[in-house]
Structure formats: structure tokens, C-alpha cells
Design a protein around this motif. Structure first.
Motif, PDB file in Angstrom:
ATOM      1  N   ARG A 207      31.303 -51.446  15.314  1.00 36.33           N
ATOM      2  CA  ARG A 207      31.167 -51.170  16.744  1.00 36.33           C
ATOM      3  C   ARG A 207      32.431 -50.454  17.222  1.00 36.33           C
ATOM      4  NH1 ARG A 207      31.564 -54.322  21.880  1.00 36.33           N
ATOM      5  NH2 ARG A 207      29.853 -53.630  23.248  1.00 36.33           N
ATOM      6  N   LEU A 208      32.260 -49.262  17.768  1.00 32.70           N
ATOM      7  CA  LEU A 208      33.381 -48.419  18.143  1.00 32.70           C
ATOM      8  C   LEU A 208      33.196 -47.879  19.553  1.00 32.70           C
ATOM      9  CD1 LEU A 208      33.449 -46.326  14.853  1.00 32.70           C
ATOM     10  CD2 LEU A 208      35.301 -47.836  15.579  1.00 32.70           C
ATOM     11  N   ASN A 209      34.299 -47.504  20.183  1.00 35.12           N
ATOM     12  CA  ASN A 209      34.208 -46.773  21.432  1.00 35.12           C
ATOM     13  C   ASN A 209      33.544 -45.425  21.178  1.00 35.12           C
ATOM     14  OD1 ASN A 209      35.596 -48.522  23.359  1.00 35.12           O
ATOM     15  ND2 ASN A 209      37.453 -48.082  22.188  1.00 35.12           N
ATOM     16  N   VAL A 210      32.729 -44.983  22.117  1.00 35.06           N
ATOM     17  CA  VAL A 210      32.090 -43.678  21.978  1.00 35.06           C
ATOM     18  C   VAL A 210      33.160 -42.587  21.886  1.00 35.06           C
ATOM     19  CG1 VAL A 210      30.636 -41.992  23.182  1.00 35.06           C
ATOM     20  CG2 VAL A 210      29.914 -44.380  23.025  1.00 35.06           C
ATOM     21  N   ILE A 211      34.255 -42.728  22.628  1.00 37.32           N
ATOM     22  CA  ILE A 211      35.429 -41.883  22.420  1.00 37.32           C
ATOM     23  C   ILE A 211      36.492 -42.754  21.761  1.00 37.32           C
ATOM     24  CG2 ILE A 211      37.240 -40.484  23.469  1.00 37.32           C
ATOM     25  CD1 ILE A 211      35.346 -39.785  25.705  1.00 37.32           C
ATOM     26  N   SER A 212      36.739 -42.521  20.494  1.00 42.58           N
ATOM     27  CA  SER A 212      37.678 -43.324  19.715  1.00 42.58           C
ATOM     28  C   SER A 212      38.837 -42.472  19.230  1.00 42.58           C
ATOM     29  CB  SER A 212      36.971 -43.940  18.499  1.00 42.58           C
ATOM     30  OG  SER A 212      36.129 -45.009  18.851  1.00 42.58           O
ATOM     31  N   GLY A 213      39.932 -43.126  18.883  1.00 45.40           N
ATOM     32  CA  GLY A 213      41.015 -42.460  18.185  1.00 45.40           C
ATOM     33  C   GLY A 213      40.756 -42.528  16.696  1.00 45.40           C
ATOM     34  N   HIS A 214      41.357 -41.630  15.975  1.00 43.69           N
ATOM     35  CA  HIS A 214      41.194 -41.629  14.518  1.00 43.69           C
ATOM     36  C   HIS A 214      41.525 -42.994  13.919  1.00 43.69           C
ATOM     37  CE1 HIS A 214      42.338 -39.395  10.504  1.00 43.69           C
ATOM     38  NE2 HIS A 214      41.399 -40.305  10.331  1.00 43.69           N
ATOM     39  N   ARG A 215      42.560 -43.645  14.464  1.00 47.51           N
ATOM     40  CA  ARG A 215      42.995 -44.933  13.919  1.00 47.51           C
ATOM     41  C   ARG A 215      41.952 -46.034  14.087  1.00 47.51           C
ATOM     42  NH1 ARG A 215      48.095 -46.518  17.674  1.00 47.51           N
ATOM     43  NH2 ARG A 215      48.738 -44.462  16.938  1.00 47.51           N
ATOM     44  N   ASP A 216      40.954 -45.829  14.939  1.00 50.53           N
ATOM     45  CA  ASP A 216      39.904 -46.829  15.113  1.00 50.53           C
ATOM     46  C   ASP A 216      38.948 -46.864  13.924  1.00 50.53           C
ATOM     47  OD1 ASP A 216      40.804 -47.620  17.681  1.00 50.53           O
ATOM     48  OD2 ASP A 216      39.792 -45.889  18.569  1.00 50.53           O
ATOM     49  N   GLY A 217      38.868 -45.761  13.175  1.00 49.20           N
ATOM     50  CA  GLY A 217      37.981 -45.708  12.024  1.00 49.20           C
ATOM     51  C   GLY A 217      38.708 -45.714  10.701  1.00 49.20           C
ATOM     52  N   PHE A 218      40.021 -45.544  10.723  1.00 49.85           N
ATOM     53  CA  PHE A 218      40.800 -45.469   9.493  1.00 49.85           C
ATOM     54  C   PHE A 218      42.200 -45.986   9.799  1.00 49.85           C
ATOM     55  CE2 PHE A 218      42.984 -43.679   5.867  1.00 49.85           C
ATOM     56  CZ  PHE A 218      42.005 -43.562   4.882  1.00 49.85           C
ATOM     57  N   ASN A 219      42.807 -46.711   8.856  1.00 48.59           N
ATOM     58  CA  ASN A 219      44.134 -47.268   9.070  1.00 48.59           C
ATOM     59  C   ASN A 219      45.169 -46.155   9.008  1.00 48.59           C
ATOM     60  OD1 ASN A 219      46.291 -48.973   9.371  1.00 48.59           O
ATOM     61  ND2 ASN A 219      46.262 -49.712   7.251  1.00 48.59           N
ATOM     62  N   THR A 220      45.497 -45.599  10.165  1.00 51.54           N
ATOM     63  CA  THR A 220      46.347 -44.423  10.267  1.00 51.54           C
ATOM     64  C   THR A 220      47.082 -44.430  11.598  1.00 51.54           C
ATOM     65  OG1 THR A 220      46.312 -41.993  10.362  1.00 51.54           O
ATOM     66  CG2 THR A 220      44.389 -43.125  11.200  1.00 51.54           C
TER      67      THR A 220
ATOM     68  N   ALA B 141      45.466 -38.006   3.818  1.00 53.63           N
ATOM     69  CA  ALA B 141      44.248 -38.276   3.058  1.00 53.63           C
ATOM     70  C   ALA B 141      43.114 -38.798   3.928  1.00 53.63           C
ATOM     71  CB  ALA B 141      44.538 -39.297   1.949  1.00 53.63           C
ATOM     72  N   ASP B 142      43.442 -39.248   5.152  1.00 47.36           N
ATOM     73  CA  ASP B 142      42.415 -39.799   6.035  1.00 47.36           C
ATOM     74  C   ASP B 142      41.607 -38.712   6.728  1.00 47.36           C
ATOM     75  OD1 ASP B 142      44.730 -39.028   7.233  1.00 47.36           O
ATOM     76  OD2 ASP B 142      45.016 -40.821   8.430  1.00 47.36           O
ATOM     77  N   HIS B 143      42.016 -37.437   6.611  1.00 45.58           N
ATOM     78  CA  HIS B 143      41.220 -36.318   7.089  1.00 45.58           C
ATOM     79  C   HIS B 143      40.497 -35.752   5.879  1.00 45.58           C
ATOM     80  CE1 HIS B 143      44.548 -36.535  10.019  1.00 45.58           C
ATOM     81  NE2 HIS B 143      43.679 -36.088  10.889  1.00 45.58           N
ATOM     82  N   ALA B 144      39.224 -36.069   5.730  1.00 43.96           N
ATOM     83  CA  ALA B 144      38.517 -35.622   4.531  1.00 43.96           C
ATOM     84  C   ALA B 144      37.030 -35.862   4.687  1.00 43.96           C
ATOM     85  CB  ALA B 144      39.039 -36.362   3.295  1.00 43.96           C
ATOM     86  N   ALA B 145      36.254 -35.230   3.795  1.00 44.97           N
ATOM     87  CA  ALA B 145      34.818 -35.461   3.751  1.00 44.97           C
ATOM     88  C   ALA B 145      34.540 -36.883   3.280  1.00 44.97           C
ATOM     89  CB  ALA B 145      34.162 -34.454   2.810  1.00 44.97           C
ATOM     90  N   ASP B 146      33.387 -37.414   3.652  1.00 46.90           N
ATOM     91  CA  ASP B 146      33.024 -38.780   3.276  1.00 46.90           C
ATOM     92  C   ASP B 146      32.716 -38.880   1.784  1.00 46.90           C
ATOM     93  OD1 ASP B 146      33.301 -39.739   5.826  1.00 46.90           O
ATOM     94  OD2 ASP B 146      31.175 -39.617   6.324  1.00 46.90           O
ATOM     95  N   PRO B 147      32.972 -40.058   1.178  1.00 50.07           N
ATOM     96  CA  PRO B 147      32.597 -40.279  -0.220  1.00 50.07           C
ATOM     97  C   PRO B 147      31.090 -40.064  -0.408  1.00 50.07           C
ATOM     98  CG  PRO B 147      34.031 -42.037   0.553  1.00 50.07           C
ATOM     99  CD  PRO B 147      33.678 -41.217   1.759  1.00 50.07           C
ATOM    100  N   GLY B 148      30.728 -39.469  -1.526  1.00 50.64           N
ATOM    101  CA  GLY B 148      29.321 -39.272  -1.842  1.00 50.64           C
ATOM    102  C   GLY B 148      28.727 -37.980  -1.316  1.00 50.64           C
ATOM    103  N   THR B 149      29.455 -37.255  -0.482  1.00 47.43           N
ATOM    104  CA  THR B 149      28.938 -35.991   0.041  1.00 47.43           C
ATOM    105  C   THR B 149      29.259 -34.864  -0.941  1.00 47.43           C
ATOM    106  OG1 THR B 149      30.988 -35.563   1.265  1.00 47.43           O
ATOM    107  CG2 THR B 149      29.228 -36.745   2.425  1.00 47.43           C
TER     108      THR B 149
END
Length: 472
Positions: free
Chosen positions: A435-448, A126-134
Motif C-alpha cells: 500500500r503506497l501513496n499515489v504520489i510516492s518518493g522513490h524511497r517508498d518503494g526501494f531502500n534508498t 542500482a535502484d533505478h532499473a528495469a524490474d526483474p523478469g522483464t
């Protein structure tokens, strides 16, 4: 791949199901399915599976008896013969619902006629998806789904799905679905409604990589095929199957020329940008442009790159990567209801880079890869599963080369930090500046758990190498 904590109950970390094994293969091969295996329409243009290469078989799961674990819910299908397929996944009605359980399948090889052992399917997708409101998120066609699993050419399948936990109390959108106090329900574990097994034949893709664009294959509109190719017109000829690599000097010259055209007379500083890597276009991997929605969707710029894995297994050959990508594309669009494949780019284990979502590889195409952080970012998926297996050096190098070029187009330092505003997810509330790394892992933006621990550990090296490619 919903959560790092939840991944302890996820399929990738689970033991084999405590379910009785099926009888020997010779005794269980059933007749080909008829009405039970409904085939979906392929997408926005109204073309059907009979009109285009590849197909999707949808089989509804049924309650199963004989489960030894009291208080669980089990659904599945016994061994059966089906039309040939190579990729599979499980979908359900509510895209906000979670499948808290174990999913295992076994398949019969077309080449050998033998059945595989039980294989785990990653449940948290479920963490691979379009953003809410789009508009894509609110389309009303979306469905919940597991990650896809590549099994190779198969004509038989058996599946078991067992709930292992009570329903979760929050959705990936951050909306409550359980008790108001945030505790888990004490109810018997449940599975999402409308469980279906999707069996995907990606087709051979040959017509998309041969012949002129004004002679499209059956079911493919010449307009959409031409538009997808024209989005890369500044980088390769119309109808090209590959965008060629450029030296760093030529890449810098190309970028300075574009900047000069945008601001004539302005003095141009030497850019930090890596050499453009070779990229296989959508036409090159055999995308049928009739399946996706018409037109393209863009964000403002690319400030960050999120690295993913597809969690589809590592048994594929690099020569099969285009087939896997066609399968992901069909799964995302036909089975899940997305407007196009979710990732902006894909990379195989041999380091080959592929164009993902249509709209132009040099442009800020809005993807559906990191729920909550799709705006002002791009998603790169390394094909395979990298929780327990290390990614190849070629794949990590390709991540570095791609990010050095694409982030360089937008003036971003691969070793730097940036701020993105969350659109809502399970890790950061909507509106929070993160604040995120310019190259981040998916888990940096979502609990995964994505992109898998082994690949995540390589991101530091990818950042340093990408910065070096940029001349920093």
C-alpha cells in the motif's frame, strides 16, 4: 542511492577522500587519450558515435598506489586531457554488484582552463532499473553504474575510487551474493570488476528540433523519429517540439471525448483531472531516436507516480536542461545498456516538464525508474540533487501539475493510496502487495535516499496541490 542506511557511507554524505592531492594543473595536463579511451557504439540501430551528435569516451580505471588507509582498494586515473565532455559516471560489469565506496572526480573547464576541486559522485544507482523478469532486465547488455554528474564543458579529468566496506550480501533483485547467514563478509573491501569512467558529450541537439521528420539527421532513422512523435499525435502535430498546455475545461472535454469514443452512448461522469501542462517533447530536447531500442513498451495503467532526483548536481542553468537530458539518455542507453532513458518525465529547477521514455506522454509507458515497482506507475525525475538543497517552488509546482493531469487520466486521487505488487527489490519481496501513496518518493518503494530528504519533504504539499488542480 541504494539504501538509507547505506547512504551514511555514500558519497553524498561522505567527507573528502583521504588521498593525496594531484600536482598543480599546469604540470599534469597529459596528451589526449588514444586506444585507452574507447568510444562505444550508440545502440540498437548499429549507428556509431561518428554518425550522431555527441559521444561517449570510456576509460578503464587502474589500481592506484599511495593510499594511506591500509586494507582498502583504490582505483582511478591521474589527471589527463580528453575530448570535450559535460557529464560523467562510473560503470562496471555486473549490474547486481554494488560499489560500496567513495568516488571523487575533478575536471578542467574548457572555458577557463582551471581545475575544479574534488567533487563527489553518488554511488548508489542500482535502484533505478528495469524490474526483474522483464526483457529489458534480462537483455544481457546491462551494467552497474553510479549516478551521473553534470560538470559542464570540460576537457580534463582525474578520478579516485576507494572501497570502504566489504561486499554487500544481497543484490537489488533480492538474490543472495554473500554468506548464507546474511552476515557481511570479513574479507578486504572490494570494488566491482570492470570499472570504467564514462565521459559524455551530449551534443548540441539542434538537428532534432529543426527540419521535417522526413529529413532526419545522420544516423537517425526517419521511422523511429516519426514513431516517437506520432505517439503524441492526439496531443500535438507530428514533429512538434512542445505539447501545449490546456485549460482545465479543455482538458476535461478532451478526456470525456476520448472516453465517449471508447464507450459510445455511455453517460460520462465529470472527471477529476488537472489542466494539461506544457511538455517539451523528445524532439524538443534533442533525442536521437537511433540510440534507443525500436518500438515501445507499456504497462496496464498508471496507479502511482514515483518522484526521484537525478543526483547530478545543481550547478546547471535551466537553458542547459536539454543537454543534461541528452546526457542522461546517452548514459542510460549507451553506458548502462537500457532500452531508453529510464524516467517517464523530467522536470528542471525552473519547472519545465520534459517527455522522458518514448511511447507517448498520455500513455502508460513502462519505465525503468523504481526497481520492483515500474509496472502500473510512472517515474518523474527532478533534475538536481536534493539531499541538502531544497527544490525550487517551480519544480514542486510542476510535479503537482504533471501528476494532477497524468494521474487524472487514470482516475487516481493524488492524495489517495493505492496497491502495487512488488516485482522484487531490497524493501519488498517479489509478489508482495504494497500500500503506497499515489504520489510516492522513490524511497517508498526501494531502500534508498532518493529523491533526497529536502524533496521528499515537499511531497505532501505536491499531493495537496495536485488534488486541488483536479478539483477535489
Amino acid at each position: 542511492m541504494r539504501g538509507i542506511l547505506a547512504s551514511s557511507i555514500g558519497v553524498t554524505c561522505a567527507a573528502a577522500l583521504a588521498l593525496p592531492l594531484a600536482p598543480p594543473a599546469a604540470a599534469v595536463a597529459g596528451p589526449a587519450p588514444t586506444a585507452e579511451a574507447a568510444t562505444r557504439a550508440t545502440g540498437a540501430t548499429g549507428a556509431t558515435d561518428a554518425d550522431v551528435p555527441g559521444s561517449t569516451q570510456s576509460l578503464s580505471l587502474r589500481p592506484l598506489g599511495g593510499d594511506r588507509a591500509a586494507g582498502t582498494v583504490v582505483q582511478g586515473l591521474g589527471p589527463r586531457t580528453v575530448r570535450q565532455f559535460s557529464l560523467l559516471g562510473v560503470v562496471w560489469d555486473d549490474p547486481a554488484a554494488h560499489l560500496d565506496g567513495l568516488v571523487q572526480v575533478r575536471t578542467r573547464s574548457v572555458a577557463t582552463g582551471t581545475w575544479s576541486g574534488w567533487q563527489d559522485v553518488e554511488t548508489h544507482n542500482a535502484d533505478h532499473a528495469a524490474d526483474p523478469g522483464t526483457p529489458e532486465r534480462a537483455s544481457g547488455t546491462r551494467r552497474g553504474a553510479t549516478a551521473p554528474l553534470w560538470v559542464g564543458a570540460s576537457d580534463g579529468v582525474e578520478i579516485r575510487v576507494r572501497a570502504t566496506a566489504a561486499p554487500a550480501t544481497g543484490s537489488p533483485d533480492g538474490t543472495a551474493t554473500g554468506p548464507a547467514d546474511g552476515t557481511r563478509s570479513a574479507a578486504v573491501p572490494l570494488l566491482p570488476a570492470g570499472l570504467q569512467l564514462e565521459l559524455i558529450d551530449p551534443g548540441d541537439g539542434t538537428p532534432a528540433s529543426a527540419g521535417p521528420l522526413d529529413a532526419p539527421r545522420a544516423g537517425e532513422t526517419g521511422t523511429e523519429a516519426t514513431a516517437a512523435s506520432a505517439a503524441n499525435a492526439s496531443l500535438a502535430p507530428l514533429g512538434a517540439t512542445e505539447i501545449p498546455a490546456l485549460s482545465r475545461e479543455l482538458t476535461e472535454r478532451e478526456l470525456l471525448s476520448d472516453r465517449g469514443a471508447a464507450a459510445p452512448g455511455a453517460r460520462q461522469a465529470k472527471p477529476y483531472i488537472g489542466p494539461r501542462p506544457a511538455i517539451t517533447t523528445r524532439r524538443g530536447w534533442g533525442a536521437n531516436e537511433s540510440m534507443r531500442e525500436k518500438g515501445f513498451s507499456y504497462t496496464k495503467k498508471v496507479k502511482a507516480a514515483f518522484v526521484h532526483h537525478t543526483a547530478s548536481g545543481n550547478t546547471y542553468k535551466c537553458s542547459q536542461a536539454p543537454s543534461l537530458i541528452r546526457g542522461f539518455y546517452r548514459y542510460h542507453v549507451v553506458s548502462l545498456g537500457w532500452r531508453d532513458i529510464g524516467y517517464n518525465f523530467l522536470i528542471d529547477k525552473c519547472g519545465r516538464i520534459y517527455e522522458g521514455r518514448a511511447g507517448g506522454v498520455a500513455k502508460p509507458v513502462l519505465g525503468a525508474h523504481t526497481l520492483g515497482f515500474n509496472s502500473n506507475s510512472m517515474g518523474i525525475a527532478v533534475i538536481g540533487s536534493y539531499g541538502a538543497k531544497k527544490p525550487s517552488g517551480s519544480a514542486v509546482k510542476a510535479v503537482s501539475r504533471l501528476t494532477a493531469w497524468k494521474l487524472g487520466l487514470h482516475g487516481m486521487n493524488p492524495k489517495g493510496k493505492t496497491y502495487l505488487t512488488s516485482a522484487g527489490g531490497n524493501l519488498y519481496r517479489k509478489g508482495k502487495k504494497v500500500r503506497l501513496n499515489v504520489i510516492s518518493g522513490h524511497r517508498d518503494g526501494f531502500n534508498t535516499a532518493c529523491p533526497g530528504g529536502k524533496l521528499y519533504k515537499k511531497l505532501g504539499s505536491a499531493r495537496s496541490t495536485a488534488a486541488r488542480y483536479q478539483g477535489r
